[in-house]
Write a protein that holds these residues in place. Structure first.
Motif, PDB file in Angstrom:
ATOM      1  N   VAL A 164       0.797  -1.173   0.000  1.00  0.00           N
ATOM      2  CA  VAL A 164      -0.048  -0.155  -0.034  1.00  0.00           C
ATOM      3  C   VAL A 164       0.912   1.396   0.230  1.00  0.00           C
ATOM      4  CG1 VAL A 164      -1.699   1.339   1.204  1.00  0.00           C
ATOM      5  CG2 VAL A 164      -1.881  -1.396   1.189  1.00  0.00           C
ATOM      6  N   SER A 165       1.857   1.572   1.048  1.00  0.00           N
ATOM      7  CA  SER A 165       2.233   2.559   1.223  1.00  0.00           C
ATOM      8  C   SER A 165       3.306   2.727   0.054  1.00  0.00           C
ATOM      9  CB  SER A 165       3.053   2.627   2.587  1.00  0.00           C
ATOM     10  OG  SER A 165       2.124   2.449   3.738  1.00  0.00           O
ATOM     11  N   ILE A 166       4.181   1.899  -0.229  1.00  0.00           N
ATOM     12  CA  ILE A 166       5.310   2.300  -1.169  1.00  0.00           C
ATOM     13  C   ILE A 166       4.739   2.260  -2.550  1.00  0.00           C
ATOM     14  CG2 ILE A 166       7.229   1.129  -2.112  1.00  0.00           C
ATOM     15  CD1 ILE A 166       8.253   0.256   0.572  1.00  0.00           C
ATOM     16  N   ALA A 194       8.544 -15.586   5.904  1.00  0.00           N
ATOM     17  CA  ALA A 194       7.659 -16.446   5.269  1.00  0.00           C
ATOM     18  C   ALA A 194       6.159 -15.857   5.576  1.00  0.00           C
ATOM     19  CB  ALA A 194       7.789 -17.955   5.955  1.00  0.00           C
ATOM     20  N   ASN A 195       5.920 -15.271   6.753  1.00  0.00           N
ATOM     21  CA  ASN A 195       4.669 -14.773   6.833  1.00  0.00           C
ATOM     22  C   ASN A 195       4.232 -13.387   5.807  1.00  0.00           C
ATOM     23  OD1 ASN A 195       4.093 -16.331   8.973  1.00  0.00           O
ATOM     24  ND2 ASN A 195       4.549 -14.900  10.585  1.00  0.00           N
ATOM     25  N   ILE A 196       5.420 -12.804   5.707  1.00  0.00           N
ATOM     26  CA  ILE A 196       5.267 -11.548   4.975  1.00  0.00           C
ATOM     27  C   ILE A 196       4.923 -11.919   3.360  1.00  0.00           C
ATOM     28  CG2 ILE A 196       6.680  -9.427   3.979  1.00  0.00           C
ATOM     29  CD1 ILE A 196       8.010  -9.379   6.804  1.00  0.00           C
ATOM     30  N   ILE A 197       5.812 -13.085   2.830  1.00  0.00           N
ATOM     31  CA  ILE A 197       5.603 -13.337   1.658  1.00  0.00           C
ATOM     32  C   ILE A 197       4.193 -13.868   1.343  1.00  0.00           C
ATOM     33  CG2 ILE A 197       6.268 -15.195   0.039  1.00  0.00           C
ATOM     34  CD1 ILE A 197       9.224 -14.890   1.213  1.00  0.00           C
ATOM     35  N   ALA A 198       3.860 -14.533   2.243  1.00  0.00           N
ATOM     36  CA  ALA A 198       2.626 -15.198   1.963  1.00  0.00           C
ATOM     37  C   ALA A 198       1.376 -14.144   2.195  1.00  0.00           C
ATOM     38  CB  ALA A 198       2.092 -16.263   3.332  1.00  0.00           C
ATOM     39  N   LEU A 199       1.350 -13.249   3.128  1.00  0.00           N
ATOM     40  CA  LEU A 199       0.625 -11.983   3.371  1.00  0.00           C
ATOM     41  C   LEU A 199       0.432 -11.138   2.127  1.00  0.00           C
ATOM     42  CD1 LEU A 199      -1.803 -11.187   5.296  1.00  0.00           C
ATOM     43  CD2 LEU A 199      -0.095  -9.828   6.382  1.00  0.00           C
ATOM     44  N   THR A 200       1.591 -10.881   1.612  1.00  0.00           N
ATOM     45  CA  THR A 200       1.480  -9.746   0.524  1.00  0.00           C
ATOM     46  C   THR A 200       1.265 -10.414  -0.859  1.00  0.00           C
ATOM     47  OG1 THR A 200       4.108 -10.391   0.073  1.00  0.00           O
ATOM     48  CG2 THR A 200       3.562  -8.578   1.340  1.00  0.00           C
ATOM     49  N   THR A 201       1.317 -11.762  -0.886  1.00  0.00           N
ATOM     50  CA  THR A 201       0.995 -12.489  -2.078  1.00  0.00           C
ATOM     51  C   THR A 201      -0.594 -12.497  -1.963  1.00  0.00           C
ATOM     52  OG1 THR A 201       2.902 -13.831  -2.243  1.00  0.00           O
ATOM     53  CG2 THR A 201       1.091 -14.650  -3.518  1.00  0.00           C
ATOM     54  N   LEU A 202      -1.321 -12.781  -0.920  1.00  0.00           N
ATOM     55  CA  LEU A 202      -2.623 -12.897  -0.695  1.00  0.00           C
ATOM     56  C   LEU A 202      -3.107 -11.523  -0.929  1.00  0.00           C
ATOM     57  CD1 LEU A 202      -2.751 -15.421   2.214  1.00  0.00           C
ATOM     58  CD2 LEU A 202      -3.362 -15.906  -0.120  1.00  0.00           C
ATOM     59  N   MET A 203      -2.573 -10.485  -0.634  1.00  0.00           N
ATOM     60  CA  MET A 203      -3.153  -9.298  -0.661  1.00  0.00           C
ATOM     61  C   MET A 203      -2.772  -8.895  -1.955  1.00  0.00           C
ATOM     62  SD  MET A 203      -1.179  -7.374   2.718  1.00  0.00           S
ATOM     63  CE  MET A 203      -1.820  -5.616   2.312  1.00  0.00           C
ATOM     64  N   ALA A 204      -2.288  -9.218  -2.908  1.00  0.00           N
ATOM     65  CA  ALA A 204      -1.666  -8.480  -4.261  1.00  0.00           C
ATOM     66  C   ALA A 204      -2.822  -8.638  -5.071  1.00  0.00           C
ATOM     67  CB  ALA A 204      -0.552  -9.541  -4.755  1.00  0.00           C
ATOM     68  N   SER A 205      -3.814  -9.600  -5.089  1.00  0.00           N
ATOM     69  CA  SER A 205      -4.723  -9.729  -5.839  1.00  0.00           C
ATOM     70  C   SER A 205      -5.893  -8.372  -5.832  1.00  0.00           C
ATOM     71  CB  SER A 205      -5.581 -11.140  -5.861  1.00  0.00           C
ATOM     72  OG  SER A 205      -6.036 -11.139  -4.542  1.00  0.00           O
ATOM     73  N   ILE A 206      -5.920  -8.009  -4.535  1.00  0.00           N
ATOM     74  CA  ILE A 206      -6.727  -7.087  -4.398  1.00  0.00           C
ATOM     75  C   ILE A 206      -6.146  -5.439  -4.481  1.00  0.00           C
ATOM     76  CG2 ILE A 206      -8.205  -5.943  -2.484  1.00  0.00           C
ATOM     77  CD1 ILE A 206      -8.350  -8.533  -1.273  1.00  0.00           C
ATOM     78  N   THR A 207      -4.889  -5.384  -3.838  1.00  0.00           N
ATOM     79  CA  THR A 207      -4.282  -4.004  -3.785  1.00  0.00           C
ATOM     80  C   THR A 207      -3.864  -3.776  -5.495  1.00  0.00           C
ATOM     81  OG1 THR A 207      -2.154  -5.162  -3.227  1.00  0.00           O
ATOM     82  CG2 THR A 207      -3.502  -4.233  -1.503  1.00  0.00           C
ATOM     83  N   ILE A 208      -3.337  -4.563  -5.948  1.00  0.00           N
ATOM     84  CA  ILE A 208      -2.876  -4.251  -7.440  1.00  0.00           C
ATOM     85  C   ILE A 208      -4.016  -4.119  -8.430  1.00  0.00           C
ATOM     86  CG2 ILE A 208      -1.548  -5.091  -9.446  1.00  0.00           C
ATOM     87  CD1 ILE A 208       0.121  -6.803  -7.812  1.00  0.00           C
ATOM     88  N   THR A 209      -5.067  -4.954  -8.240  1.00  0.00           N
ATOM     89  CA  THR A 209      -6.219  -4.750  -9.072  1.00  0.00           C
ATOM     90  C   THR A 209      -6.760  -3.298  -8.744  1.00  0.00           C
ATOM     91  OG1 THR A 209      -6.764  -6.835  -9.003  1.00  0.00           O
ATOM     92  CG2 THR A 209      -8.417  -5.534  -9.443  1.00  0.00           C
TER      93      THR A 209
END
Length: 319
Positions: free
Chosen positions: A242-244, A292-307
């Motif tokens: 989000v921020s960056i 590992a937590n960060i990788i998993a969470l950002t990958t799951l978030m990406a479909s929403i934030t990038i769209t």
């Protein structure tokens, strides 16, 4: 064009990429692929198919229209700024032993796979060409800055520090993606064309890259790790997703970038944390669970934030 048409067009770009990631998750759960497959396929992508894809996309590119040194300079400076912003925040909010992996997870994106896949989906060969040039900057800055912050929070003697820097320098100089960019650029400048049979064979081989790599990301993903603590992971993921992307893309627009250059930069800045961050953290004694937590969470978030980001930029008429 109505908002509905723009939204559906945006989903047409982002959904195929993330659908392949979730297919990878499903295949892993079904037992159709295992960790050995993921390891082997990941090596094939990194050493073979992705360098081939970058090489062919650059050779076929019109560098007169896609090469922009100011774009590369801005991306490098924005990456450096995001790195120090994450570090300053981590220094204020995070325990010392978590700061290194927090910062790496907050600024290091998976541009080589997710960013390139989205750039190709949005802009075709032109997106691959711009993305391929940016990858040279990405590989250098991400690796060097990750070593800096992870080393800073891991006390070492001078000899071991020197050995670590030599090792990372060797990996950068022999990185297949950098070598692909260096090999393709002069050929593109002099408009050298490959024989048809060789170009066709290369296209077949390179076409394995994106689906195979995205399936491997899904096969590697572990949501179980999130159950072992998600507070710091959520903070780093918010920076990354989000921020960056917002700050870097807004600044790029304010100084004059627009169109496909702005679009590709947004996709690169908004890419989820790279799986390579886990390998780096583990090798340098960082908290691999948090990584590992960060990788998993950002990958799951990406479909929403990038769209959402692509949709907003298209509605505003900026890309």
């Amino acid at each position: 064009m109505s908002l509905t048409d723009i939204f559906l067009g945006t989903l047409g770009i982002t959904l195929p990429v993330f659908a392949m990631v979730f297919i990878g998750i499903g295949l892993k759960r079904l037992g159709w692929i295992d960790q050995n497959f993921v390891n082997t396929a990941s090596r094939l992508v990194f050493r073979g198919t992705l360098p081939t894809l970058i090489f062919l996309s650059l050779i076929g590119a019109d560098l007169g229209n896609t090469f922009n040194p100011w774009l590369l300079l801005y991306f490098a400076l924005a990456t450096l700024a995001s790195f120090f912003l994450c570090w300053a925040w981590a220094g204020w909010r995070m325990p010392r032993h978590l700061r290194g992996v927090y910062v790496q997870g907050g600024f290091r994106g998976n541009c080589g796979i997710v960013g390139m896949a989205l750039a190709h989906g949005m802009y075709g060969e032109a997106g691959l060409s711009i993305g391929g040039l940016l990858l040279g900057v990405v590989i250098l800055t991400y690796n060097i800055l990750s070593v800096v912050v992870l080393s800073f929070y891991r006390p070492r003697d001078k000899g071991s520090r020197l050995a670590q820097w030599r090792s990372i320098a060797k990996h950068i100089l022999t990185n297949p993606l950098i070598l692909a960019v260096l090999a393709a650029t002069p050929l593109a400048l002099f408009e050298v064309r490959l024989p048809i049979w060789l170009a066709t064979t290369g296209d077949y081989f390179a076409s394995l890259t994106l689906p195979l790599a995205l399936i491997c990301i899904g096969g590697t993903l572990s949501t179980r790790a999130l159950k072992r603590g998600y507070g710091p992971a959520l903070g780093a993921s918010t920076w990354k997703m989000v921020s960056i992307p917002f700050l870097a893309t807004a600044t790029a627009w304010l100084i004059g970038f627009e169109g496909r250059e702005l679009g590709v930069m947004f996709l690169f800045f908004a890419s989820p944390t790279a799986a390579a961050a886990f390998v780096m953290a583990k090798a340098m004694g960082g908290d691999e669970t948090l990584t590992a937590n960060i990788i998993a969470l950002t990958t799951l978030m990406a479909s929403i934030t990038i769209t959402a980001g692509v949709f907003a930029l298209r509605v505003a008429g900026l890309i």
